[in-house]
Design a protein around this motif. Structure first.
Motif, short mmCIF file in Angstrom:
data_model
loop_
_atom_site.label_atom_id
_atom_site.label_comp_id
_atom_site.label_asym_id
_atom_site.label_seq_id
_atom_site.Cartn_x
_atom_site.Cartn_y
_atom_site.Cartn_z
N UNK A 144 -1.90 2.88 9.73
CA UNK A 144 -2.94 1.86 9.62
C UNK A 144 -2.32 0.49 9.40
N UNK A 145 -1.13 0.46 8.82
CA UNK A 145 -0.45 -0.80 8.60
C UNK A 145 0.50 -0.72 7.43
N UNK A 146 1.27 -1.78 7.28
CA UNK A 146 2.19 -1.89 6.15
C UNK A 146 1.41 -2.48 4.98
N UNK A 147 1.53 -1.86 3.81
CA UNK A 147 0.85 -2.38 2.63
C UNK A 147 1.76 -3.24 1.77
N UNK A 148 3.07 -3.11 1.97
CA UNK A 148 4.01 -4.00 1.28
C UNK A 148 5.35 -3.98 2.01
N UNK A 149 6.04 -5.10 1.92
CA UNK A 149 7.39 -5.26 2.47
C UNK A 149 8.19 -5.96 1.38
N UNK A 150 9.22 -5.26 0.87
CA UNK A 150 10.00 -5.82 -0.24
C UNK A 150 11.48 -5.83 0.09
N UNK A 151 12.14 -6.98 -0.01
CA UNK A 151 13.58 -7.01 0.19
C UNK A 151 14.29 -6.36 -1.00
N UNK A 152 15.41 -5.70 -0.72
CA UNK A 152 16.25 -5.12 -1.77
C UNK A 152 17.68 -5.59 -1.54
N UNK A 153 18.57 -5.22 -2.42
CA UNK A 153 19.98 -5.59 -2.24
C UNK A 153 20.58 -4.94 -1.00
N UNK A 154 20.08 -3.74 -0.66
CA UNK A 154 20.63 -2.99 0.48
C UNK A 154 19.87 -3.21 1.78
N UNK A 155 18.65 -3.78 1.70
CA UNK A 155 17.85 -3.95 2.90
C UNK A 155 16.39 -4.20 2.57
N UNK A 156 15.53 -3.22 2.94
CA UNK A 156 14.09 -3.40 2.78
C UNK A 156 13.43 -2.10 2.36
N UNK A 157 12.37 -2.20 1.58
CA UNK A 157 11.49 -1.07 1.29
C UNK A 157 10.11 -1.46 1.77
N UNK A 158 9.53 -0.62 2.61
CA UNK A 158 8.22 -0.89 3.21
C UNK A 158 7.29 0.27 2.86
N UNK A 159 6.08 -0.03 2.42
CA UNK A 159 5.07 1.00 2.22
C UNK A 159 4.14 0.98 3.43
N UNK A 160 3.91 2.16 4.00
CA UNK A 160 3.08 2.28 5.20
C UNK A 160 1.94 3.25 4.92
N UNK A 161 0.73 2.82 5.22
CA UNK A 161 -0.44 3.69 5.07
C UNK A 161 -0.73 4.34 6.42
N UNK A 162 -0.94 5.67 6.41
CA UNK A 162 -1.22 6.41 7.64
C UNK A 162 -2.45 7.29 7.46
N UNK A 163 -3.05 7.65 8.59
CA UNK A 163 -4.12 8.64 8.58
C UNK A 163 -3.44 10.00 8.60
N UNK A 164 -3.51 10.69 7.49
CA UNK A 164 -2.83 11.98 7.32
C UNK A 164 -3.63 13.11 7.96
N UNK A 165 -4.97 13.04 7.82
CA UNK A 165 -5.84 14.10 8.32
C UNK A 165 -7.18 13.48 8.70
N UNK A 166 -7.49 13.49 10.01
CA UNK A 166 -8.76 12.94 10.47
C UNK A 166 -9.88 13.92 10.17
N UNK A 167 -11.01 13.36 9.71
CA UNK A 167 -12.17 14.19 9.40
C UNK A 167 -13.43 13.52 9.94
N UNK A 168 -14.50 14.29 9.99
CA UNK A 168 -15.79 13.76 10.42
C UNK A 168 -16.73 13.87 9.24
N UNK A 169 -17.32 12.76 8.80
CA UNK A 169 -17.14 11.40 9.31
C UNK A 169 -15.80 10.81 8.87
N UNK A 170 -15.42 9.73 9.54
CA UNK A 170 -14.10 9.13 9.27
C UNK A 170 -13.99 8.62 7.84
N UNK A 171 -15.11 8.41 7.17
CA UNK A 171 -15.06 7.95 5.79
C UNK A 171 -14.48 9.00 4.85
#
Length: 96
Positions: free
Chosen positions: A31-58
């Motif tokens: 669904x998108x990145x929820x955070x992007x944080x620089x670190x000493x070694x590079x980057x840490x990114x949090x990503x939100x995903x649809x893990x299991x689609x259901x009906x209704x989508x809510x």
């Protein structure tokens, strides 16, 4: 002649790389990145995903993944840190 280091990747590019990596590794739709944080070694990114689609989508199940990238945007690691129902509060006691 001294070689110059390339400029660091901008946060937007890092987020796109993390989204691509999570899609390839999990087969889940991000669904998108929820955070992007620089670190000493590079980057840490949090990503939100649809893990299991259901009906209704809510009632979809979502997940939050932590993606660690090096300074060049290469994947070092990833892990799922949270799984929750769409619309569930963050559990932090505040409003979502």
């Amino acid at each position: 002649m001294v070689e110059e280091e390339p400029p660091p990747l901008p946060a937007h590019d890092v987020a796109e790389l993390a989204l691509r990596d999570i899609t390839q590794l999990t087969g889940k739709k991000p669904l998108g990145a929820t955070s992007v944080m620089p670190t000493d070694e590079g980057w840490t990114v949090e990503v939100e995903v649809i893990e299991d689609r259901r009906v209704p989508s809510s009632t979809d199940m979502l997940a939050l993944y932590e993606v660690v990238l090096d300074m060049d945007g290469e994947l070092l690691s990833y892990r799922r840190t949270r799984r929750y129902a769409r619309g569930a509060g963050d559990g932090m006691g505040g409003r979502s």
